[in-house]
Motif scaffolding. Sequence first.
Motif, PDB file in Angstrom:
ATOM      1  N   THR A 148      15.410 -26.549  19.210  1.00  0.00           N
ATOM      2  CA  THR A 148      14.603 -25.541  18.523  1.00  0.00           C
ATOM      3  C   THR A 148      15.180 -25.235  17.147  1.00  0.00           C
ATOM      4  OG1 THR A 148      13.949 -24.569  20.635  1.00  0.00           O
ATOM      5  CG2 THR A 148      13.697 -23.186  18.678  1.00  0.00           C
ATOM      6  N   LEU A 202      13.350 -25.931  13.604  1.00  0.00           N
ATOM      7  CA  LEU A 202      13.144 -24.890  12.594  1.00  0.00           C
ATOM      8  C   LEU A 202      13.719 -25.311  11.246  1.00  0.00           C
ATOM      9  CD1 LEU A 202      13.811 -21.706  14.735  1.00  0.00           C
ATOM     10  CD2 LEU A 202      11.654 -22.346  13.653  1.00  0.00           C
ATOM     11  N   VAL A 224      11.077 -27.652   9.786  1.00  0.00           N
ATOM     12  CA  VAL A 224       9.909 -26.902   9.300  1.00  0.00           C
ATOM     13  C   VAL A 224      10.258 -26.142   8.019  1.00  0.00           C
ATOM     14  CG1 VAL A 224       8.351 -24.974   9.835  1.00  0.00           C
ATOM     15  CG2 VAL A 224       8.815 -26.728  11.553  1.00  0.00           C
ATOM     16  N   GLY A 225      11.433 -25.546   7.975  1.00  0.00           N
ATOM     17  CA  GLY A 225      11.853 -24.814   6.778  1.00  0.00           C
ATOM     18  C   GLY A 225      11.993 -25.711   5.566  1.00  0.00           C
ATOM     19  N   VAL A 253      12.403 -19.139   7.686  1.00  0.00           N
ATOM     20  CA  VAL A 253      12.404 -20.121   8.777  1.00  0.00           C
ATOM     21  C   VAL A 253      13.761 -20.821   8.845  1.00  0.00           C
ATOM     22  CG1 VAL A 253      11.349 -22.265   9.606  1.00  0.00           C
ATOM     23  CG2 VAL A 253       9.903 -20.447   8.703  1.00  0.00           C
ATOM     24  N   LEU A 258      16.228 -18.444  10.414  1.00  0.00           N
ATOM     25  CA  LEU A 258      16.019 -18.387  11.860  1.00  0.00           C
ATOM     26  C   LEU A 258      16.585 -19.631  12.539  1.00  0.00           C
ATOM     27  CD1 LEU A 258      14.795 -16.792  14.204  1.00  0.00           C
ATOM     28  CD2 LEU A 258      12.638 -17.977  13.751  1.00  0.00           C
ATOM     29  N   GLY A 259      16.426 -20.778  11.899  1.00  0.00           N
ATOM     30  CA  GLY A 259      16.998 -22.020  12.436  1.00  0.00           C
ATOM     31  C   GLY A 259      18.513 -21.945  12.541  1.00  0.00           C
TER      32      GLY A 259
END
Length: 95
Positions: A31, A35, A38-39, A61, A64-65
């Motif tokens: 996960t 992330l 995606v970021g 993002v 958060l990763g």
Amino acid sequence: MPTTPDRPSAPAGFVSPWQNGSALYRRLLLTGSGLFLVGIVLSVVGALMHRPPVSFAALGVLGLGVLVHLAAQTVRVRQAARRQGGTGQSRTGGR
């Protein structure tokens, strides 16, 4: 452990975190990596389209990763300490 084409020899004493980690550790690690991906993609898209809000969302993002990845490492360290018989306290008995 014999060397096979599927499994190259590992250094003596090496313990694979992926093979010995729990399902929770693997999920958190994947996960966090997802992330990150995606970021990075959001960051590139925001920069190419000259859209600062997208770039700022990318920072959130990515952050958060990082947090999810750190949580995975914390889970792994606790599991390793449990496996070695430790309780997660320092060697001085928690003093």
